[in-house]
Design a protein around this motif. Sequence first.
Motif, PDB file in Angstrom:
ATOM      1  N   SER A   2       0.826  -1.199   0.000  1.00 35.13           N
ATOM      2  CA  SER A   2       0.000   0.000   0.000  1.00 35.13           C
ATOM      3  C   SER A   2       0.862   1.251   0.000  1.00 35.13           C
ATOM      4  O   SER A   2       0.530   2.236  -0.632  1.00 35.13           O
ATOM      5  CB  SER A   2      -0.929  -0.018   1.197  1.00 35.13           C
ATOM      6  N   CYS A   3       1.972   1.228   0.694  1.00 37.16           N
ATOM      7  CA  CYS A   3       2.878   2.377   0.773  1.00 37.16           C
ATOM      8  C   CYS A   3       3.510   2.641  -0.595  1.00 37.16           C
ATOM      9  O   CYS A   3       3.615   3.780  -1.033  1.00 37.16           O
ATOM     10  CB  CYS A   3       3.946   2.125   1.822  1.00 37.16           C
ATOM     11  N   LYS A   4       3.940   1.568  -1.273  1.00 38.55           N
ATOM     12  CA  LYS A   4       4.527   1.718  -2.611  1.00 38.55           C
ATOM     13  C   LYS A   4       3.489   2.228  -3.600  1.00 38.55           C
ATOM     14  O   LYS A   4       3.795   3.030  -4.479  1.00 38.55           O
ATOM     15  CB  LYS A   4       5.115   0.392  -3.086  1.00 38.55           C
ATOM     16  N   HIS A   5       2.259   1.764  -3.428  1.00 39.51           N
ATOM     17  CA  HIS A   5       1.177   2.215  -4.299  1.00 39.51           C
ATOM     18  C   HIS A   5       0.938   3.715  -4.123  1.00 39.51           C
ATOM     19  O   HIS A   5       0.780   4.450  -5.085  1.00 39.51           O
ATOM     20  CB  HIS A   5      -0.086   1.398  -4.020  1.00 39.51           C
ATOM     21  N   ARG A   6       0.943   4.178  -2.880  1.00 34.65           N
ATOM     22  CA  ARG A   6       0.748   5.605  -2.597  1.00 34.65           C
ATOM     23  C   ARG A   6       1.916   6.427  -3.126  1.00 34.65           C
ATOM     24  O   ARG A   6       1.730   7.517  -3.635  1.00 34.65           O
ATOM     25  CB  ARG A   6       0.587   5.820  -1.094  1.00 34.65           C
ATOM     26  N   GLN A   7       3.115   5.891  -3.004  1.00 39.02           N
ATOM     27  CA  GLN A   7       4.287   6.601  -3.517  1.00 39.02           C
ATOM     28  C   GLN A   7       4.218   6.738  -5.037  1.00 39.02           C
ATOM     29  O   GLN A   7       4.570   7.775  -5.591  1.00 39.02           O
ATOM     30  CB  GLN A   7       5.569   5.873  -3.113  1.00 39.02           C
ATOM     31  N   LEU A   8       3.780   5.670  -5.708  1.00 41.94           N
ATOM     32  CA  LEU A   8       3.645   5.712  -7.158  1.00 41.94           C
ATOM     33  C   LEU A   8       2.602   6.731  -7.568  1.00 41.94           C
ATOM     34  O   LEU A   8       2.822   7.533  -8.479  1.00 41.94           O
ATOM     35  CB  LEU A   8       3.286   4.326  -7.699  1.00 41.94           C
ATOM     36  N   ILE A   9       1.467   6.749  -6.904  1.00 41.23           N
ATOM     37  CA  ILE A   9       0.409   7.719  -7.201  1.00 41.23           C
ATOM     38  C   ILE A   9       0.908   9.135  -6.932  1.00 41.23           C
ATOM     39  O   ILE A   9       0.664  10.060  -7.715  1.00 41.23           O
ATOM     40  CB  ILE A   9      -0.864   7.397  -6.400  1.00 41.23           C
ATOM     41  N   SER A  10       1.656   9.320  -5.852  1.00 41.37           N
ATOM     42  CA  SER A  10       2.219  10.625  -5.520  1.00 41.37           C
ATOM     43  C   SER A  10       3.206  11.072  -6.600  1.00 41.37           C
ATOM     44  O   SER A  10       3.208  12.228  -7.019  1.00 41.37           O
ATOM     45  CB  SER A  10       2.898  10.574  -4.161  1.00 41.37           C
ATOM     46  N   TYR A  11       4.051  10.146  -7.067  1.00 42.06           N
ATOM     47  CA  TYR A  11       5.023  10.463  -8.109  1.00 42.06           C
ATOM     48  C   TYR A  11       4.319  10.843  -9.412  1.00 42.06           C
ATOM     49  O   TYR A  11       4.687  11.824 -10.061  1.00 42.06           O
ATOM     50  CB  TYR A  11       5.961   9.271  -8.338  1.00 42.06           C
ATOM     51  N   ILE A  12       3.305  10.078  -9.800  1.00 41.01           N
ATOM     52  CA  ILE A  12       2.538  10.372 -11.020  1.00 41.01           C
ATOM     53  C   ILE A  12       1.841  11.722 -10.884  1.00 41.01           C
ATOM     54  O   ILE A  12       1.827  12.522 -11.816  1.00 41.01           O
ATOM     55  CB  ILE A  12       1.542   9.240 -11.329  1.00 41.01           C
ATOM     56  N   GLY A  13       1.306  11.995  -9.697  1.00 41.87           N
ATOM     57  CA  GLY A  13       0.652  13.281  -9.460  1.00 41.87           C
ATOM     58  C   GLY A  13       1.620  14.440  -9.592  1.00 41.87           C
ATOM     59  O   GLY A  13       1.297  15.471 -10.179  1.00 41.87           O
ATOM     60  N   ARG A  14       2.849  14.288  -9.058  1.00 41.10           N
ATOM     61  CA  ARG A  14       3.855  15.345  -9.179  1.00 41.10           C
ATOM     62  C   ARG A  14       4.276  15.528 -10.635  1.00 41.10           C
ATOM     63  O   ARG A  14       4.479  16.648 -11.091  1.00 41.10           O
ATOM     64  CB  ARG A  14       5.061  15.024  -8.307  1.00 41.10           C
ATOM     65  N   ALA A  15       4.424  14.420 -11.364  1.00 38.69           N
ATOM     66  CA  ALA A  15       4.805  14.509 -12.781  1.00 38.69           C
ATOM     67  C   ALA A  15       3.716  15.212 -13.585  1.00 38.69           C
ATOM     68  O   ALA A  15       4.005  16.071 -14.431  1.00 38.69           O
ATOM     69  CB  ALA A  15       5.081  13.120 -13.346  1.00 38.69           C
ATOM     70  N   MET A  16       2.466  14.865 -13.330  1.00 39.36           N
ATOM     71  CA  MET A  16       1.355  15.508 -14.041  1.00 39.36           C
ATOM     72  C   MET A  16       1.284  16.990 -13.677  1.00 39.36           C
ATOM     73  O   MET A  16       1.008  17.839 -14.517  1.00 39.36           O
ATOM     74  CB  MET A  16       0.030  14.811 -13.728  1.00 39.36           C
ATOM     75  N   SER A  17       1.539  17.313 -12.416  1.00 37.54           N
ATOM     76  CA  SER A  17       1.550  18.702 -11.971  1.00 37.54           C
ATOM     77  C   SER A  17       2.666  19.469 -12.662  1.00 37.54           C
ATOM     78  O   SER A  17       2.491  20.613 -13.059  1.00 37.54           O
ATOM     79  CB  SER A  17       1.706  18.767 -10.457  1.00 37.54           C
ATOM     80  N   SER A  18       3.806  18.834 -12.829  1.00 36.72           N
ATOM     81  CA  SER A  18       4.936  19.462 -13.505  1.00 36.72           C
ATOM     82  C   SER A  18       4.606  19.725 -14.971  1.00 36.72           C
ATOM     83  O   SER A  18       4.906  20.789 -15.511  1.00 36.72           O
ATOM     84  CB  SER A  18       6.165  18.571 -13.398  1.00 36.72           C
TER      85      SER A  18
END
Length: 108
Positions: A2-18
């Motif tokens: 679950s932690c890795k899943h949240r990290q992946l979603i967080s990373y994708i969110g930051r990339a999309m924000s960028s």
Amino acid sequence: KSCKHRQLISYIGRAMSSVAKTLQNLDQFRVVSRDLTRGTLTGGFFTAFAYALLVLLLIAEVAAFMRTTYNTNVVMDANNEALMQINFDITLFDLPCKYLKLGVWDKF
């Protein structure tokens, strides 16, 4: 997991924000001065699309310019008469008729 899943979603969110921030900064369709407005994601998208289309058209035009083809089509007329009638219509403004000449040469 679950932690890795949240990290992946967080990373994708930051990339999309960028990407969204980059598109907003790219916005060239502003109505008012850059100092008085802020870029939008939609405007940035249309700007990126316009630039991509411009580059694509430039590449296509340069490729068409560089491609040279020669097409020669010679058709022989079966006319055996001594005289041939040639009709043409040319409009030239401010040119006296005394300066016009028509030259016809027969190769045979």
